[in-house]
Design a protein around this motif. Structure first.
Motif, PDB file in Angstrom:
ATOM      1  N   THR A  75       2.038   6.832  -0.964  1.00  0.00           N
ATOM      2  CA  THR A  75       0.950   5.859  -1.049  1.00  0.00           C
ATOM      3  C   THR A  75       0.708   5.516  -2.513  1.00  0.00           C
ATOM      4  O   THR A  75       1.133   6.251  -3.422  1.00  0.00           O
ATOM      5  N   GLU A  77       0.813  -1.223   0.000  1.00  0.00           N
ATOM      6  CA  GLU A  77       0.000   0.000   0.000  1.00  0.00           C
ATOM      7  C   GLU A  77       0.841   1.266   0.000  1.00  0.00           C
ATOM      8  O   GLU A  77       0.387   2.311  -0.459  1.00  0.00           O
ATOM      9  N   ARG A  78       2.064   1.176   0.510  1.00  0.00           N
ATOM     10  CA  ARG A  78       2.884   2.374   0.665  1.00  0.00           C
ATOM     11  C   ARG A  78       4.347   2.063   0.347  1.00  0.00           C
ATOM     12  O   ARG A  78       4.870   1.010   0.740  1.00  0.00           O
ATOM     13  N   SER A 127       7.740   8.955   1.965  1.00  0.00           N
ATOM     14  CA  SER A 127       6.666   7.964   2.031  1.00  0.00           C
ATOM     15  C   SER A 127       5.621   8.295   0.968  1.00  0.00           C
ATOM     16  O   SER A 127       5.112   9.422   0.911  1.00  0.00           O
ATOM     17  N   ARG A 143       8.235   3.354   0.889  1.00  0.00           N
ATOM     18  CA  ARG A 143       9.052   4.178   1.790  1.00  0.00           C
ATOM     19  C   ARG A 143      10.486   4.186   1.267  1.00  0.00           C
ATOM     20  O   ARG A 143      11.071   3.124   1.008  1.00  0.00           O
TER      21      ARG A 143
END
Length: 295
Positions: free
Chosen positions: A167, A144-145, A165, A147
């Motif tokens: 999304t 989902e994300r 970060s 980093r």
């Protein structure tokens, strides 16, 4: 069922899918070992070939455009040691490789699998969560994300803002380029409303790569993200009809399709004659090869 076992890996075809397992030999790349086993449905294939060499040959799979998020994200730039759709074959297994090719090609013909592009991914993405450290950052993705965490090699101006970060809703595209010659590679995310033309060295949405051993592993992150973005074919489908420029079909298209259908019917007839004993094994093989050459 067809199977070929080599130091480079094992390929198994059961009539419906191909299972590609990387070998444990020291010459098998870190990328292929990390990617692990792949299961390809027959419908994802556009073709298969075998090339003989003096000391070793090479099996190659060709996938339909749009079937694999890894190929889309890398743009076909994975080098031979890292390409999961190639298998090095030792010279004493050339016969097995040719049989493998025949089995896959026959299945494609009999199932009438088209070679045209697809509008949905048919090959699974690398499993998540995953994290890769290479170049000037560590890139992590949990499904989902994304980093991005910078290291001591990161340009000061880029690292000053701290970890990044993103999304999936932020990301519109992802690409991976290997380092080539004097040009560094990168993993770059195109972010909605924040496009940049800055080199990867200064782009806070990119990882700069310098051609080291772990660089190809960033392609796994790219593929995992790509698999969760809208398929590129659907983006084209969303374009209004008036804005599309569709090429006119060639005049001979209908005739070519008719010939193809006739050859498929001939293959089925030959198979029936062989099963009922009308054709011997040798006669069936010769007749089948003649039809395949015409295709």
């Amino acid at each position: 069922m067809a199977e070929i076992i080599q130091k480079d890996g094992t390929w198994v075809f059961d009539g419906d899918a191909l299972r590609l397992t990387p070998g444990r030999d020291k010459n098998v790349s870190l990328f292929r070992k990390t990617l692990g086993e792949l299961v390809l449905p027959l419908g994802a294939l556009a073709g298969v070939s075998f090339e003989q060499g003096k000391k070793a040959g090479r099996l190659r799979l060709r996938l339909r455009d749009g079937a694999d998020p890894l190929l889309h994200a890398t743009g076909g730039r994975l080098t031979e040691p890292n390409d999961p759709y190639q298998l090095i074959v030792e010279s004493d297994r050339y016969g097995v490789a040719e049989y493998f090719v025949d089995e896959v090609r026959n299945a494609l013909l009999l199932d009438e699998v088209p070679a045209d592009p697809v509008d949905a991914y048919l090959v699974p993405s690398p499993s998540v969560p995953l994290s890769v450290s290479a170049g000037d950052a560590t890139a992590s993705f949990d499904g989902e994300r994304v980093r991005l965490e910078w290291n001591w090699k990161t340009e000061d101006a880029k690292a000053a803002a701290g970890a990044r970060s993103l999304t999936l809703a932020d990301i519109t595209a992802v690409e991976w380029h290997p380092a080539a010659g004097l040009e560094n590679g990168h993993l770059r995310f195109t972010v909605r409303n924040a496009s940049t033309k800055a080199p990867p060295k200064y782009d806070p949405n990119a990882v700069e790569l310098w051609g080291f051993k772990k660089d190809p592993l960033m392609a796994l992150v790219a593929a995992a993200v790509q698999a969760r973005l809208p398929h590129p074919a659907r983006a084209t489908a969303d374009v209004p009809e008036a804005r599309r420029e569709l090429p006119a079909p060639p005049a001979a298209a209908a005739s070519a399709e008719d010939d193809h259908d006739a050859l498929l019917r001939r293959l089925r007839e030959l198979g029936d004659l062989h099963r009922t004993g009308v054709l011997t094994d040798e006669e069936f093989t010769m007749a089948k090869q003649a039809v395949l050459k015409r295709m």
